[in-house]
Design a protein around this motif. Structure first.
Motif, mmCIF file in Angstrom:
data_model
loop_
_atom_site.group_PDB
_atom_site.id
_atom_site.type_symbol
_atom_site.label_atom_id
_atom_site.label_comp_id
_atom_site.label_asym_id
_atom_site.label_seq_id
_atom_site.Cartn_x
_atom_site.Cartn_y
_atom_site.Cartn_z
ATOM 1 N N SER A 136 59.057 12.315 -11.838
ATOM 2 C CA SER A 136 58.695 12.179 -10.429
ATOM 3 C C SER A 136 59.844 12.555 -9.500
ATOM 4 N N LEU A 154 59.307 15.890 -7.247
ATOM 5 C CA LEU A 154 59.195 15.652 -5.807
ATOM 6 C C LEU A 154 60.209 16.507 -5.057
ATOM 7 N N GLY A 167 51.031 13.622 -6.944
ATOM 8 C CA GLY A 167 49.941 12.717 -7.307
ATOM 9 C C GLY A 167 48.776 13.459 -7.933
ATOM 10 N N VAL A 223 55.537 3.732 -4.221
ATOM 11 C CA VAL A 223 55.783 5.019 -3.577
ATOM 12 C C VAL A 223 56.394 4.822 -2.198
ATOM 13 N N SER A 253 51.251 1.086 -7.360
ATOM 14 C CA SER A 253 52.000 2.335 -7.156
ATOM 15 C C SER A 253 52.087 2.703 -5.684
ATOM 16 N N ALA A 302 49.407 8.538 -2.964
ATOM 17 C CA ALA A 302 50.786 8.997 -2.789
ATOM 18 C C ALA A 302 51.002 9.544 -1.383
ATOM 19 N N THR A 303 50.041 10.311 -0.880
ATOM 20 C CA THR A 303 50.163 10.855 0.472
ATOM 21 C C THR A 303 50.136 9.738 1.506
ATOM 22 N N TYR A 306 54.484 14.748 -2.185
ATOM 23 C CA TYR A 306 53.912 13.533 -2.765
ATOM 24 C C TYR A 306 52.445 13.731 -3.134
ATOM 25 N N GLY A 347 50.030 12.370 -11.214
ATOM 26 C CA GLY A 347 49.727 10.964 -10.967
ATOM 27 C C GLY A 347 48.482 10.424 -11.630
ATOM 28 N N ASN A 350 53.362 7.841 1.461
ATOM 29 C CA ASN A 350 54.437 8.594 2.106
ATOM 30 C C ASN A 350 54.316 8.527 3.622
ATOM 31 N N ALA A 410 45.286 9.305 -7.068
ATOM 32 C CA ALA A 410 46.755 9.307 -7.002
ATOM 33 C C ALA A 410 47.252 10.195 -5.873
ATOM 34 N N CYS A 411 46.597 11.324 -5.654
ATOM 35 C CA CYS A 411 46.970 12.224 -4.553
ATOM 36 C C CYS A 411 46.811 11.518 -3.210
#
Length: 190
Positions: free
Chosen positions: A108, A112, A62, A170, A166, A34-35, A58, A66, A38, A30-31
């Motif tokens: 979230s 965030l 995550g 995102v 996701s 999400a990165t 983000y 996340g 972004n 998830a990290c």
């Protein structure tokens, strides 16, 4: 063909980690997702320089939420609804859409903003402006994909398919938040 063997080996290692250490693996996944999402959103917006605070926010979200929150939610729902429960997958879908999604969107959007270095009051203002439009868009655009994921994807692989979904979400969320922040900045300057 020569590339497929290392990819299968990498995928096999990932599945092994997912089986042996599900929360850690899902959190790291998830990290990364999400990165990357972004970065994608910022590039699509035409940013010449990446907003490091946003990337950090983000990625941290995550990493912390996340992987663990969805893991424990789905694990709990799977335990609550026995396998012989009639319309089980439909009720899992309803719990996800009407219970989990509103709370997770709230979590979230708030965190965030906090992780980007904003104050509590700024985070709450952002939440008030963005929550309903983002939640409605989530229900409108993602419900079919969530249902298909619950109905047809085995539980072990749901995190992978939801990861793909996701990622797209995102990117959408980052675009929505960026537009809102630009409006706020324009309003302050006038």
């Amino acid at each position: 063909m020569a590339l497929s063997k290392p990819l299968y080996s990498l995928f096999g290692s990932y599945l092994e980690q997912l089986f042996n250490h599900p929360v850690r693996t899902k959190s790291l996944t998830a990290c990364c997702l999400a990165t990357t999402a972004n970065v994608t959103a910022q590039r699509l917006a035409g940013a010449k320089k990446l907003n490091q605070q946003s990337l950090f926010a983000y990625g941290l979200f995550g990493l912390i939420f996340g992987g663990s929150v969805p893991h424990y939610f789905y694990q709990t729902v799977e335990r609550l609804l026995s396998h012989d429960f009639r319309f089980r997958k439909f009720f899992i879908f309803l719990f996800e859409r009407l219970g989990y999604t509103p709370l997770y969107q709230l979590l979230s959007l708030y965190f965030l903003s906090i992780f980007e270095g904003n104050s509590h009051s700024t985070a709450v203002k952002n939440l008030e402006k963005l929550y309903w439009p983002v939640l409605r868009a989530n229900w409108q655009y993602l419900s079919v994909f969530v249902y298909l994921n619950i109905a047809y994807v085995p539980p072990m692989f749901r995190s992978i398919s939801m990861g793909i979904i996701s990622f797209i979400w995102v990117v959408f969320l980052a675009q929505k938040r960026r537009r809102f922040q630009e409006k706020q900045a324009a309003a302050k300057s006038t």
